[in-house]
Structures are given as structure tokens and as C-alpha cells.
Scaffold this motif. Structure first.
Motif, PDB file in Angstrom:
ATOM      1  N   ALA A  41       0.831  -1.212   0.000  1.00  0.00           N
ATOM      2  CA  ALA A  41       0.000   0.000   0.000  1.00  0.00           C
ATOM      3  C   ALA A  41       0.862   1.256   0.000  1.00  0.00           C
ATOM      4  O   ALA A  41       0.549   2.236  -0.679  1.00  0.00           O
ATOM      5  CB  ALA A  41      -0.933  -0.006   1.206  1.00  0.00           C
ATOM      6  N   THR A  42       1.948   1.251   0.766  1.00  0.00           N
ATOM      7  CA  THR A  42       2.859   2.403   0.773  1.00  0.00           C
ATOM      8  C   THR A  42       3.717   2.333  -0.490  1.00  0.00           C
ATOM      9  O   THR A  42       4.235   1.263  -0.826  1.00  0.00           O
ATOM     10  CB  THR A  42       3.719   2.382   2.054  1.00  0.00           C
ATOM     11  N   GLU A  43       3.843   3.475  -1.150  1.00  0.00           N
ATOM     12  CA  GLU A  43       4.505   3.542  -2.463  1.00  0.00           C
ATOM     13  C   GLU A  43       5.838   2.788  -2.531  1.00  0.00           C
ATOM     14  O   GLU A  43       6.117   2.073  -3.483  1.00  0.00           O
ATOM     15  CB  GLU A  43       4.734   5.021  -2.808  1.00  0.00           C
ATOM     16  N   ARG A  44       6.665   2.957  -1.490  1.00  0.00           N
ATOM     17  CA  ARG A  44       8.038   2.454  -1.573  1.00  0.00           C
ATOM     18  C   ARG A  44       8.155   0.947  -1.706  1.00  0.00           C
ATOM     19  O   ARG A  44       9.068   0.442  -2.360  1.00  0.00           O
ATOM     20  CB  ARG A  44       8.843   2.927  -0.354  1.00  0.00           C
ATOM     21  N   TRP A  45       7.274   0.174  -1.083  1.00  0.00           N
ATOM     22  CA  TRP A  45       7.529  -1.276  -0.949  1.00  0.00           C
ATOM     23  C   TRP A  45       7.570  -2.017  -2.286  1.00  0.00           C
ATOM     24  O   TRP A  45       8.391  -2.907  -2.485  1.00  0.00           O
ATOM     25  CB  TRP A  45       6.519  -1.928  -0.001  1.00  0.00           C
ATOM     26  N   LYS A  46       6.669  -1.684  -3.203  1.00  0.00           N
ATOM     27  CA  LYS A  46       6.662  -2.383  -4.496  1.00  0.00           C
ATOM     28  C   LYS A  46       7.946  -2.062  -5.263  1.00  0.00           C
ATOM     29  O   LYS A  46       8.543  -2.934  -5.903  1.00  0.00           O
ATOM     30  CB  LYS A  46       5.414  -1.975  -5.292  1.00  0.00           C
ATOM     31  N   TYR A 117      14.484  -5.841   7.217  1.00  0.00           N
ATOM     32  CA  TYR A 117      14.669  -4.717   6.296  1.00  0.00           C
ATOM     33  C   TYR A 117      13.770  -3.556   6.699  1.00  0.00           C
ATOM     34  O   TYR A 117      12.549  -3.726   6.805  1.00  0.00           O
ATOM     35  CB  TYR A 117      14.322  -5.190   4.875  1.00  0.00           C
ATOM     36  N   ASP A 118      14.378  -2.430   6.947  1.00  0.00           N
ATOM     37  CA  ASP A 118      13.711  -1.179   7.320  1.00  0.00           C
ATOM     38  C   ASP A 118      13.044  -1.230   8.704  1.00  0.00           C
ATOM     39  O   ASP A 118      13.109  -0.285   9.455  1.00  0.00           O
ATOM     40  CB  ASP A 118      12.701  -0.720   6.264  1.00  0.00           C
ATOM     41  N   ARG A 119      12.357  -2.338   9.018  1.00  0.00           N
ATOM     42  CA  ARG A 119      11.672  -2.444  10.310  1.00  0.00           C
ATOM     43  C   ARG A 119      12.316  -3.549  11.155  1.00  0.00           C
ATOM     44  O   ARG A 119      12.540  -4.653  10.652  1.00  0.00           O
ATOM     45  CB  ARG A 119      10.201  -2.806  10.098  1.00  0.00           C
ATOM     46  N   LEU A 120      12.516  -3.257  12.404  1.00  0.00           N
ATOM     47  CA  LEU A 120      13.124  -4.229  13.312  1.00  0.00           C
ATOM     48  C   LEU A 120      12.182  -5.409  13.556  1.00  0.00           C
ATOM     49  O   LEU A 120      10.971  -5.242  13.682  1.00  0.00           O
ATOM     50  CB  LEU A 120      13.444  -3.543  14.648  1.00  0.00           C
ATOM     51  N   THR A 173       2.335  -1.295  15.830  1.00  0.00           N
ATOM     52  CA  THR A 173       3.060  -2.575  15.828  1.00  0.00           C
ATOM     53  C   THR A 173       4.366  -2.489  15.033  1.00  0.00           C
ATOM     54  O   THR A 173       5.081  -3.471  14.901  1.00  0.00           O
ATOM     55  CB  THR A 173       2.198  -3.707  15.234  1.00  0.00           C
ATOM     56  N   ASP A 174       4.643  -1.314  14.467  1.00  0.00           N
ATOM     57  CA  ASP A 174       5.869  -1.099  13.697  1.00  0.00           C
ATOM     58  C   ASP A 174       6.844  -0.332  14.591  1.00  0.00           C
ATOM     59  O   ASP A 174       6.573   0.807  14.973  1.00  0.00           O
ATOM     60  CB  ASP A 174       5.519  -0.286  12.438  1.00  0.00           C
ATOM     61  N   ASN A 175       7.976  -0.968  14.911  1.00  0.00           N
ATOM     62  CA  ASN A 175       8.932  -0.318  15.813  1.00  0.00           C
ATOM     63  C   ASN A 175       9.384   1.049  15.297  1.00  0.00           C
ATOM     64  O   ASN A 175       9.712   1.940  16.074  1.00  0.00           O
ATOM     65  CB  ASN A 175      10.140  -1.238  16.044  1.00  0.00           C
ATOM     66  N   ASN A 176       9.386   1.220  13.977  1.00  0.00           N
ATOM     67  CA  ASN A 176       9.779   2.519  13.422  1.00  0.00           C
ATOM     68  C   ASN A 176       8.860   3.628  13.915  1.00  0.00           C
ATOM     69  O   ASN A 176       9.298   4.763  14.114  1.00  0.00           O
ATOM     70  CB  ASN A 176       9.722   2.498  11.888  1.00  0.00           C
ATOM     71  N   ALA A 177       7.576   3.316  14.054  1.00  0.00           N
ATOM     72  CA  ALA A 177       6.616   4.333  14.500  1.00  0.00           C
ATOM     73  C   ALA A 177       6.991   4.829  15.892  1.00  0.00           C
ATOM     74  O   ALA A 177       6.849   6.020  16.206  1.00  0.00           O
ATOM     75  CB  ALA A 177       5.202   3.758  14.494  1.00  0.00           C
ATOM     76  N   SER A 234       3.286  11.136  10.641  1.00  0.00           N
ATOM     77  CA  SER A 234       4.511  10.337  10.621  1.00  0.00           C
ATOM     78  C   SER A 234       4.955   9.827   9.261  1.00  0.00           C
ATOM     79  O   SER A 234       6.088   9.399   9.105  1.00  0.00           O
ATOM     80  CB  SER A 234       4.378   9.189  11.619  1.00  0.00           C
ATOM     81  N   ASN A 235       4.070   9.804   8.255  1.00  0.00           N
ATOM     82  CA  ASN A 235       4.541   9.513   6.886  1.00  0.00           C
ATOM     83  C   ASN A 235       3.631  10.198   5.867  1.00  0.00           C
ATOM     84  O   ASN A 235       2.570  10.750   6.234  1.00  0.00           O
ATOM     85  CB  ASN A 235       4.687   8.005   6.621  1.00  0.00           C
ATOM     86  N   ASP A 236       4.062  10.185   4.615  1.00  0.00           N
ATOM     87  CA  ASP A 236       3.304  10.911   3.583  1.00  0.00           C
ATOM     88  C   ASP A 236       1.905  10.320   3.394  1.00  0.00           C
ATOM     89  O   ASP A 236       0.942  11.062   3.191  1.00  0.00           O
ATOM     90  CB  ASP A 236       4.045  10.859   2.232  1.00  0.00           C
ATOM     91  N   GLN A 260       6.856  11.536   5.746  1.00  0.00           N
ATOM     92  CA  GLN A 260       8.180  11.017   5.393  1.00  0.00           C
ATOM     93  C   GLN A 260       8.036  10.139   4.168  1.00  0.00           C
ATOM     94  O   GLN A 260       6.935   9.695   3.845  1.00  0.00           O
ATOM     95  CB  GLN A 260       8.779  10.174   6.530  1.00  0.00           C
ATOM     96  N   ASP A 261       9.117   9.887   3.505  1.00  0.00           N
ATOM     97  CA  ASP A 261       9.294   9.004   2.335  1.00  0.00           C
ATOM     98  C   ASP A 261       9.509   9.783   1.043  1.00  0.00           C
ATOM     99  O   ASP A 261       9.945   9.205   0.058  1.00  0.00           O
ATOM    100  CB  ASP A 261       8.116   8.035   2.089  1.00  0.00           C
ATOM    101  N   ALA A 262       9.171  11.091   1.028  1.00  0.00           N
ATOM    102  CA  ALA A 262       9.264  11.863  -0.214  1.00  0.00           C
ATOM    103  C   ALA A 262       8.602  11.091  -1.357  1.00  0.00           C
ATOM    104  O   ALA A 262       9.192  10.864  -2.410  1.00  0.00           O
ATOM    105  CB  ALA A 262      10.725  12.193  -0.557  1.00  0.00           C
ATOM    106  N   TYR A 280      13.360  12.540   3.254  1.00  0.00           N
ATOM    107  CA  TYR A 280      13.910  11.754   2.154  1.00  0.00           C
ATOM    108  C   TYR A 280      14.782  10.648   2.701  1.00  0.00           C
ATOM    109  O   TYR A 280      15.745  10.910   3.434  1.00  0.00           O
ATOM    110  CB  TYR A 280      14.729  12.705   1.274  1.00  0.00           C
ATOM    111  N   LYS A 281      14.427   9.424   2.345  1.00  0.00           N
ATOM    112  CA  LYS A 281      15.224   8.254   2.721  1.00  0.00           C
ATOM    113  C   LYS A 281      15.535   7.562   1.397  1.00  0.00           C
ATOM    114  O   LYS A 281      14.620   7.060   0.740  1.00  0.00           O
ATOM    115  CB  LYS A 281      14.413   7.342   3.636  1.00  0.00           C
ATOM    116  N   ASP A 282      16.792   7.553   0.999  1.00  0.00           N
ATOM    117  CA  ASP A 282      17.096   7.050  -0.336  1.00  0.00           C
ATOM    118  C   ASP A 282      17.111   5.516  -0.365  1.00  0.00           C
ATOM    119  O   ASP A 282      18.138   4.879  -0.139  1.00  0.00           O
ATOM    120  CB  ASP A 282      18.420   7.629  -0.844  1.00  0.00           C
TER     121      ASP A 282
END
Ligand code: BGC
Length: 367
Positions: A41-46, A117-120, A173-177, A234-236, A260-262, A280-282
Motif C-alpha cells: 500500500a505504501t509507495e516504496r515497498w513495491k 529490512y527497514d523495520r526491526l 506494531t511497527d517499531n519505526n513508529a 509520521s509519513n506521507d 516522510q518518504d518523499a 527523504y530516505k534514499d
């Protein structure tokens, strides 16, 4: 004599068939890698799934991709299945950093190398954890909103007239949050202590879902009679959901809001003057790092650049025991002032997406 020759021919044919199909011999069989995504659902993952697949295939691996549509149990089942299929390595983007421990521990026990990856994933059975500086993400979000409000320094905000702030966390449930919120609080705590800002709503958005965020903001606006001055989202994705609700009340563009995520949509909202700040997280750097790391670990090679952390310090939870090896890439704040240089010129997002609906005369030149 003749029957011997026939037998020899049959035998040779069998050997050739075995070599061609790879049956019985391991040499021609590709090593399998599993990629487990929480959702697309979030743009980056695909985008990351495609890049990982491409890079792993180029290294000669066979890749299996699974997406769990935010379903924690499904993600664990998918991981179990990939292990049963014989994957030797797994890259996991966990929906739930606690729940994924069950399947990840089983995978590690079966000898599979797991990269969080990305999330603990909160277990020391992971071989490594690669992400961005998530606390800094939160700091940059809060700083962006504070700066837009003129804090510190503005005479508008006083103890009698504090800026009314909405805190919108990511998926609990996401440690990043949790880490992002830690960074946000570091920045705003002094202003809360001075009384020049006040938190009027403090909520979390399950699954980082945009529609949930929109509903949440509708309810907040009703409860606050639209009197809010800033939103630390917390994100776009969630920020854009919230902006829908704010737009309906004439607040979009007047009340600063972070993300976040640009993302392409987030940057488009920034150039339109609605979303104030993104981070921006490249991911174009993180993905090859994960692939190279997994490749090295599978080949038993030494890996550089990883640092030891305790699970307790990575989760802010002292009940967590054990260590993990991790690496965090830096992040950068994105605003109207630098979106062109940072995001468009670097090729992170396409020019046409970022400047969608912006009149030709108001666009910068195409890079
Ligand atoms: C990631 C963010 C993303 C969010 C929702 C977080 O774990 O770090 O980049 O926006 O998940 O998918």
C-alpha cells in the motif's frame, strides 16, 4: 554385445537428461531467496520488491516474493511456506515486529539467514537489521512543522495562546513508529515545557492506513472545532489522508503538516503548498545494501559496517534481551525549497509526478 551397447546408450541418455534438468545435481540449481513484504500500500515497498528481485536475480538467485496485505498471521504463514520451499535467505519487512518473531525464529533455526529490512524484528535470531535513522526522521518532521509555525521565536505563541498540535503516529506494531515518535518528542518537549505549544490530540494510525488517518482527522477536527495549528504526521501516506479531511474544512495549506518518504504524491502536495515537509530516505541505497549483505552472508564472507545494538536500546523496551547487528542510513528534510534539487534532480521522483497539475509557467525547468 549389442545389448550392452543399448544399455550404455540408455545410461548416457539418462545422465544427459539429469544434467539438463538439474535433477539429482545441485550445481545447476539456483539458491532461493524469499522476500516477505507487509503490504504494497505504501509507495516504496513495491519499488523495493522490484529492485531487490532484479539485483538478486542478477547475482544468480531465484526470488520468491510474498505480500501479506497487513495480515500478521498471513505474513508468518508466508514465511513458513518459503522456508518449506527451501529458501536459504529471507528479507523481511515485518508488519508486526513482535509477531514476526515466531516465524523468523523458526526460519533461523532451519538455517535460513534472515535480514530485517527497514523495520526491526525483535529477536536476536536475525542476521542483521538495515534501516534509516528513524529517530532523526521524527526530529525532522517535528522541526519542519515547528519552523513553519515560527517556533522558536514567534510572538504569536504564548502560554495563553499555545499552538495546538496534533500528533499522528504510525502503526503501533511497527517499531519505526515508536522511534519516529521518540524523535518528534525530543524536538517538541522543550516547547511543551515552556507552554507555547499544546498537544490537543495524540493518536496512532493502524497499518499506516491513509483512509484510517483521514477518518481520525475528521473526528479530531470535529472535537477541536477545527482549531488546530499544526499536525506532526509520521509519513506521507497518512499525512495525505489527513490533508483530505483538512481540505474539506479549508485547512489544507494553512495548517502545517509533516510526512516522510518523499513519495511522488507527498512531493506533489509540497509543491502545491499543502504538505509542509517530508523526509527523504534514499531507498535506492538501502536495497542494494540488503542484497549485498545477504549475498555475503550466504557465501560465508565477512560483512563490514555493521554495529552491535541491544534490542532494548532499539525498542526503548528494557524487557527485550539480546543483541542485533544493524546499520542506519542518514535522512534529509524535504520542503518546497529543496524538493527540486533533492528529489527531482536526483531522479528519486519523476518531474512530471512532482509537478502534476502545476501550470507550466510555475514549474522549474526539466532537469
Ligand atoms: C517505514 C516508512 C513507511 C511506513 C509505512 C515504516 O516502517 O519506515 O518508510 O512509510 O512504514 O509503510
Amino acid at each position: 554385445m549389442k545389448s550392452n551397447r543399448i544399455l550404455l546408450t540408455i545410461f548416457s541418455l539418462i545422465i544427459i537428461a539429469v544434467l539438463i534438468t538439474g535433477c539429482g545435481g545441485t550445481s545447476s540449481k539456483k539458491t532461493k531467496i524469499g522476500l516477505s513484504f507487509s503490504d504494497f500500500a505504501t509507495e516504496r515497498w513495491k519499488r523495493e520488491a522490484d529492485q531487490m528481485t532484479q539485483l538478486l536475480e542478477a547475482k544468480g538467485y531465484e526470488v520468491v516474493v510474498q505480500e501479506a496485505n497487513h495480515d500478521v498471521k498471513l505474513q508468518n504463514d508466508q514465511i513458513d511456506n518459503m522456508v518449506a520451499q527451501g529458501v536459504k535467505g529471507l528479507i523481511v519487512i515485518a508488519e508486526d515486529g513482535d509477531a514476526a518473531v515466531t516465524s523468523v525464529d523458526k526460519a533461523a533455526k532451519a538455517g535460513v539467514i534472515v535480514v530485517a529490512y527497514d523495520r526491526l524484528i525483535k529477536t536476536s535470531s536475525i542476521a542483521a537489521y538495515l534501516s534509516f535513522n528513524n529517530v532523526e526522521v521524527g526530529r525532522q518532521e517535528a522541526l519542519g512543522v515547528m519552523t513553519a509555525l515560527g517556533i522558536p521565536g514567534s510572538a504569536t505563541w504564548t502560554k495563553d495562546n499555545p499552538a495546538k498540535i496534533v500528533l499522528s503516529g504510525g502503526s503501533p506494531t511497527d517499531n519505526n513508529a515508536i522511534l519516529v515518535r521518540q524523535g518528534q518528542m525530543e524536538v517538541i518537549q522543550p516547547y511543551l515545557d515552556q507552554g507555547i505549544i499544546k498537544v490537543v490530540a495524540d493518536q496512532w494510525v493502524d497499518n499506516w492506513d491513509a483512509a484510517t488517518a483521514e477518518k481520525m482527522m475528521e473526528n479530531i477536527l470535529t472535537a477541536q472545532q477545527n482549531k488546530i495549528d499544526g499536525v506532526i504526521a509520521s509519513n506521507d501516506g497518512t499525512a495525505l489522508g489527513e490533508l483530505q479531511a483538512m481540505k474539506a474544512q479549508g485547512l489544507a495549506g494553512n495548517v502545517p503538516i509533516s510526512g516522510q518518504d518523499a513519495t511522488a504524491d507527498g512531493c506533489n502536495s509540497i509543491v502545491k503548498g499543502e504538505q509542509t515537509v517530508s523526509v527523504y530516505k534514499d531507498i535506492r541505497l538501502l536495497t542494494p545494501m540488503a542484497v549485498d549483505l545477504l549475498d555475503s552472508l550466504l557465501k560465508g564472507q565477512k560483512v563490514a559496517d555493521l554495529e552491535q545494538f541491544t534490542l532494548a536500546e532499539l525498542t526503548n523496551d528494557t524487557s527485550k534481551t539480546g543483541n542485533v547487528q544493524a546499520l542506519f542510513l542518514p535522512v534529509q528534510q524535504v520542503t518546497k525549497d529543496n524538493v527540486y534539487e533533492l528529489i527531482v534532480k536526483s531522479g528519486f521522483q519523476p518531474y512530471d509526478d512532482v509537478y502534476r497539475d502545476i501550470p507550466e509557467s510555475q514549474r522549474p525547468p526539466k532537469p
